[in-house]
Design a protein around this motif. Structure first.
Motif, PDB file in Angstrom:
ATOM      1  N   GLY A 161     -87.796 -61.093  17.445  1.00 50.21           N
ATOM      2  CA  GLY A 161     -87.950 -61.372  18.864  1.00 50.21           C
ATOM      3  C   GLY A 161     -88.695 -62.673  19.090  1.00 50.21           C
ATOM      4  O   GLY A 161     -89.205 -63.301  18.167  1.00 50.21           O
ATOM      5  N   CYS A 215     -83.282 -55.475  11.701  1.00 51.29           N
ATOM      6  CA  CYS A 215     -83.899 -54.174  11.467  1.00 51.29           C
ATOM      7  C   CYS A 215     -83.757 -53.869   9.987  1.00 51.29           C
ATOM      8  O   CYS A 215     -82.669 -53.537   9.513  1.00 51.29           O
ATOM      9  CB  CYS A 215     -83.239 -53.101  12.309  1.00 51.29           C
ATOM     10  N   THR A 233     -89.826 -55.130  18.925  1.00 48.10           N
ATOM     11  CA  THR A 233     -90.002 -56.568  18.868  1.00 48.10           C
ATOM     12  C   THR A 233     -89.691 -57.126  20.256  1.00 48.10           C
ATOM     13  O   THR A 233     -88.679 -56.769  20.857  1.00 48.10           O
ATOM     14  CB  THR A 233     -89.116 -57.203  17.771  1.00 48.10           C
ATOM     15  N   LEU A 269     -81.894 -60.421  16.178  1.00 42.85           N
ATOM     16  CA  LEU A 269     -82.875 -59.428  15.788  1.00 42.85           C
ATOM     17  C   LEU A 269     -82.441 -58.778  14.479  1.00 42.85           C
ATOM     18  O   LEU A 269     -81.252 -58.604  14.235  1.00 42.85           O
ATOM     19  CB  LEU A 269     -83.018 -58.358  16.868  1.00 42.85           C
ATOM     20  N   PHE A 285     -87.676 -57.016  13.695  1.00 43.03           N
ATOM     21  CA  PHE A 285     -88.321 -58.299  13.906  1.00 43.03           C
ATOM     22  C   PHE A 285     -87.285 -59.305  14.390  1.00 43.03           C
ATOM     23  O   PHE A 285     -86.082 -59.019  14.394  1.00 43.03           O
ATOM     24  CB  PHE A 285     -89.021 -58.785  12.637  1.00 43.03           C
ATOM     25  N   GLN A 340     -88.047 -51.431  10.301  1.00 40.16           N
ATOM     26  CA  GLN A 340     -88.910 -52.518  10.748  1.00 40.16           C
ATOM     27  C   GLN A 340     -88.057 -53.541  11.490  1.00 40.16           C
ATOM     28  O   GLN A 340     -87.172 -54.158  10.898  1.00 40.16           O
ATOM     29  CB  GLN A 340     -89.616 -53.189   9.573  1.00 40.16           C
TER      30      GLN A 340
END
Length: 123
Positions: A8, A21, A117, A19, A6, A4
């Motif tokens: 951005g 992950c 993202t 960022l 995120f 997952q």
């Protein structure tokens, strides 16, 4: 394996973003974790990668010196710190994973992908 991505957002040129992950489903010892990006109308391109076990890192020339890939073993999370952002860094960024450390710059080599993202850098 679930990934997952995120972190951005919209940032001005010269700014920074980190960022993340988040990886789950197994331990990632022996895996390579990669970051790729895809701008509108362009192919997906390699950004950075890290071999989880050894910590070896790889960078695309376009981001070398401006970006750092790192990991947090306790959180099973890989980060991409991006500094001195440029409008040409605008893209959807994806994280990916695969066991081993072979063709780490090729998107075709990876078999696990997270959702993207969006990073937008305004001039």
């Amino acid at each position: 394996v679930q990934l997952q991505a995120f972190g951005g957002g919209l940032v001005q040129a010269g700014g920074s973003l980190r960022l993340s992950c988040a990886a789950s489903g197994r331990t990632f010892s022996g895996y390579t974790m990669g970051w790729f990006r895809q701008a509108p109308g362009k192919e997906r391109e390699f950004v950075a990668a890290m071999y989880w076990s050894g910590g070896r890192t790889y960078y695309a020339d376009s981001v070398k010196g401006r970006s750092t890939i790192s990991r947090d073993n306790a959180k099973n999370t890989v980060y991409l710190q991006m500094n001195s952002l440029k409008p040409e860094d605008t893209a959807v960024y994806y994280c990916a994973a695969r066991i081993g450390e072979a063709r780490v710059t090729s998107s075709r080599w990876y078999n696990y992908w997270g959702q993207g993202t969006l990073v937008t850098v305004s001039s």
